[in-house]
Design an enzyme around this catalytic site. Sequence first.
Site, PDB file in Angstrom:
ATOM      1  N   TRP A  27       0.833  -1.214   0.000  1.00 29.86           N
ATOM      2  CA  TRP A  27       0.000   0.000   0.000  1.00 29.86           C
ATOM      3  C   TRP A  27       0.865   1.261   0.000  1.00 29.86           C
ATOM      4  O   TRP A  27       0.348   2.366  -0.083  1.00 29.86           O
ATOM      5  CB  TRP A  27      -0.969   0.008   1.194  1.00 29.86           C
ATOM      6  CG  TRP A  27      -0.323  -0.216   2.522  1.00 29.86           C
ATOM      7  CD1 TRP A  27       0.132   0.736   3.387  1.00 29.86           C
ATOM      8  CD2 TRP A  27      -0.071  -1.475   3.141  1.00 29.86           C
ATOM      9  NE1 TRP A  27       0.668   0.149   4.496  1.00 29.86           N
ATOM     10  CE2 TRP A  27       0.544  -1.206   4.389  1.00 29.86           C
ATOM     11  CE3 TRP A  27      -0.322  -2.811   2.785  1.00 29.86           C
ATOM     12  CZ2 TRP A  27       0.931  -2.225   5.267  1.00 29.86           C
ATOM     13  CZ3 TRP A  27       0.061  -3.803   3.654  1.00 29.86           C
ATOM     14  CH2 TRP A  27       0.681  -3.517   4.870  1.00 29.86           C
ATOM     15  N   GLU A  40      -5.402  -0.158   6.744  1.00 36.31           N
ATOM     16  CA  GLU A  40      -5.647   0.383   8.086  1.00 36.31           C
ATOM     17  C   GLU A  40      -6.613  -0.506   8.876  1.00 36.31           C
ATOM     18  O   GLU A  40      -6.456  -0.689  10.069  1.00 36.31           O
ATOM     19  CB  GLU A  40      -6.168   1.820   8.016  1.00 36.31           C
ATOM     20  CG  GLU A  40      -5.110   2.833   7.635  1.00 36.31           C
ATOM     21  CD  GLU A  40      -3.896   2.824   8.574  1.00 36.31           C
ATOM     22  OE1 GLU A  40      -4.060   2.538   9.763  1.00 36.31           O
ATOM     23  OE2 GLU A  40      -2.778   3.077   8.083  1.00 36.31           O
ATOM     24  N   THR A  46      -3.307  -6.332  14.530  1.00 34.30           N
ATOM     25  CA  THR A  46      -2.581  -7.371  13.789  1.00 34.30           C
ATOM     26  C   THR A  46      -1.225  -6.829  13.327  1.00 34.30           C
ATOM     27  O   THR A  46      -1.152  -5.704  12.830  1.00 34.30           O
ATOM     28  CB  THR A  46      -3.398  -7.811  12.554  1.00 34.30           C
ATOM     29  OG1 THR A  46      -4.712  -8.175  12.997  1.00 34.30           O
ATOM     30  CG2 THR A  46      -2.770  -9.014  11.871  1.00 34.30           C
ATOM     31  N   LEU A  83      -7.705 -13.856  10.541  1.00 36.85           N
ATOM     32  CA  LEU A  83      -7.225 -12.550  11.022  1.00 36.85           C
ATOM     33  C   LEU A  83      -7.850 -12.154  12.368  1.00 36.85           C
ATOM     34  O   LEU A  83      -7.317 -11.315  13.072  1.00 36.85           O
ATOM     35  CB  LEU A  83      -7.547 -11.448  10.007  1.00 36.85           C
ATOM     36  CG  LEU A  83      -6.515 -11.158   8.928  1.00 36.85           C
ATOM     37  CD1 LEU A  83      -7.044 -10.097   7.965  1.00 36.85           C
ATOM     38  CD2 LEU A  83      -5.202 -10.675   9.531  1.00 36.85           C
ATOM     39  N   GLY A  84      -9.010 -12.781  12.687  1.00 38.21           N
ATOM     40  CA  GLY A  84      -9.670 -12.465  13.952  1.00 38.21           C
ATOM     41  C   GLY A  84     -10.362 -11.105  13.939  1.00 38.21           C
ATOM     42  O   GLY A  84     -10.313 -10.384  12.944  1.00 38.21           O
ATOM     43  N   TYR A 121      -8.429   7.317  15.313  1.00 39.12           N
ATOM     44  CA  TYR A 121      -7.139   6.866  14.780  1.00 39.12           C
ATOM     45  C   TYR A 121      -7.242   6.566  13.277  1.00 39.12           C
ATOM     46  O   TYR A 121      -6.456   7.077  12.468  1.00 39.12           O
ATOM     47  CB  TYR A 121      -6.658   5.604  15.542  1.00 39.12           C
ATOM     48  CG  TYR A 121      -5.577   4.900  14.783  1.00 39.12           C
ATOM     49  CD1 TYR A 121      -4.271   5.370  14.821  1.00 39.12           C
ATOM     50  CD2 TYR A 121      -5.865   3.791  13.972  1.00 39.12           C
ATOM     51  CE1 TYR A 121      -3.271   4.770  14.075  1.00 39.12           C
ATOM     52  CE2 TYR A 121      -4.883   3.187  13.226  1.00 39.12           C
ATOM     53  CZ  TYR A 121      -3.585   3.679  13.282  1.00 39.12           C
ATOM     54  OH  TYR A 121      -2.617   3.087  12.531  1.00 39.12           O
ATOM     55  N   ASP A 139      -1.588   6.344  17.865  1.00 39.64           N
ATOM     56  CA  ASP A 139      -1.858   4.968  18.295  1.00 39.64           C
ATOM     57  C   ASP A 139      -0.841   4.600  19.373  1.00 39.64           C
ATOM     58  O   ASP A 139      -0.118   5.463  19.875  1.00 39.64           O
ATOM     59  CB  ASP A 139      -1.779   4.011  17.091  1.00 39.64           C
ATOM     60  CG  ASP A 139      -0.366   3.886  16.549  1.00 39.64           C
ATOM     61  OD1 ASP A 139       0.501   4.713  16.922  1.00 39.64           O
ATOM     62  OD2 ASP A 139      -0.120   2.962  15.763  1.00 39.64           O
ATOM     63  N   CYS A 194      11.710   2.229  17.999  1.00 41.19           N
ATOM     64  CA  CYS A 194      11.307   2.551  19.370  1.00 41.19           C
ATOM     65  C   CYS A 194      10.403   1.425  19.882  1.00 41.19           C
ATOM     66  O   CYS A 194       9.207   1.605  20.113  1.00 41.19           O
ATOM     67  CB  CYS A 194      10.590   3.910  19.420  1.00 41.19           C
ATOM     68  SG  CYS A 194      10.442   4.545  21.099  1.00 41.19           S
TER      69      CYS A 194
HETATM   70 FE1  SF4 Z   1      12.594   5.641  21.332  1.00 43.46          FE
HETATM   71 FE2  SF4 Z   1      15.179   5.443  22.048  1.00 43.46          FE
HETATM   72 FE3  SF4 Z   1      14.462   6.798  19.837  1.00 43.46          FE
HETATM   73 FE4  SF4 Z   1      13.926   7.755  22.277  1.00 43.46          FE
HETATM   74  S1  SF4 Z   1      15.958   7.414  21.385  1.00 43.46           S
HETATM   75  S2  SF4 Z   1      12.546   7.736  20.515  1.00 43.46           S
HETATM   76  S3  SF4 Z   1      13.444   5.872  23.387  1.00 43.46           S
HETATM   77  S4  SF4 Z   1      14.239   4.577  20.198  1.00 43.46           S
END
Ligand code: SF4
Length: 329
Positions: A27, A40, A46, A83-84, A121, A139, A194
């Site tokens: 997509w 989306e 999922t 997929l539930g 969202y 989200d 992250c």
């Molecule tokens: Fe997330 Fe680490 Fe980046 Fe901060 S530095 S946004 S905690 S991955």
Amino acid sequence: MSPLSQPEAFRQALADWYRTAQRPLPWRTDPSLYKTVVSEFMAQQTQIKTMLPYFNRWLQRFPDFDTLAAAPREEVLKHWEGLGYYSRARNLHRLAREYLALDPKPRTAEEWQALPGIGPYTSAAISSIAQNFPAAVVDGNVVRILARLTNDTRRFKHNSEAVKAVTPAAMTVLNSAAPGHHNQAMMELGATVCLKHKPLCTVCPVVHFCHSAARGTSASIPDIQRKATQAVAIDRLWILASGKLLLYRIPDDARQLAGQYELPASTQFPITPTFGKVLATKTRGITNKRIKETIYQAPASALHSQSSNLQWITLEQLDRITLSGPHRR
Ligand code: SF4
């Protein structure tokens, strides 16, 4: 540096990273409004790698709103099987019909929210990605990134409280000239860098803006109160006779899984307690429930009540009816 006091520099660092780091998803490489809507819906609850084969099969059978709107509901649910959270499939089907009937078509996040299955969202994601509307997607990924960037150590009672708390920050950092790219970059950062349990701060493109990375607090942010886990035990029957399996069809007016088939359960029918040998024990988690299901091989006499929703299904028919993922396995 702070992403809130220097949003322009933050946007630039994020955009530069996303340009080269984004995963080539169908997509994204060949985008359209319809593909954005389907992706989306499928991506809710999922993971991307799980939904990809479903997305590709779906696009082959339902390539646009018209084809989806014209398809029978049974077939739509069949393509969602595994997929539930089937309410997503039913809402997507209804959305296709309602979208085609709408004139004018929705252009803003608020207008998208009038359609089935679309909340704050999803409306922000669709309108920003497919129509360049300046709405910030918030989200779980975005909550995590923004709470960590700002070292927000507050305790939130639940996810929606956290979403509400970080939404102003999400709007501050939003790139209103390219909101779709910006939102996808934030989601990509949350999905690949992250990470919830082990953020990869050493390779993070916005580490210089991150106050929790500087203080070593990232792993404990955001602090969202977890619901207590509830244990649920269900006994199910495997009754096979003359090449047919006895299944329960969930009524059409049920709030969940309407029209789907499953093995008869002790929660629906009184079952003789000593009915036969255990074929399998399965444990799975749904939201905060830990469900343990025990499947017993049994004669038809183990089931005391009758119901028009109990149906004998041949093994060939099993491929055509819709079973929830755990039941098909
Ligand atoms: Fe997330 Fe680490 Fe980046 Fe901060 S530095 S946004 S905690 S991955």
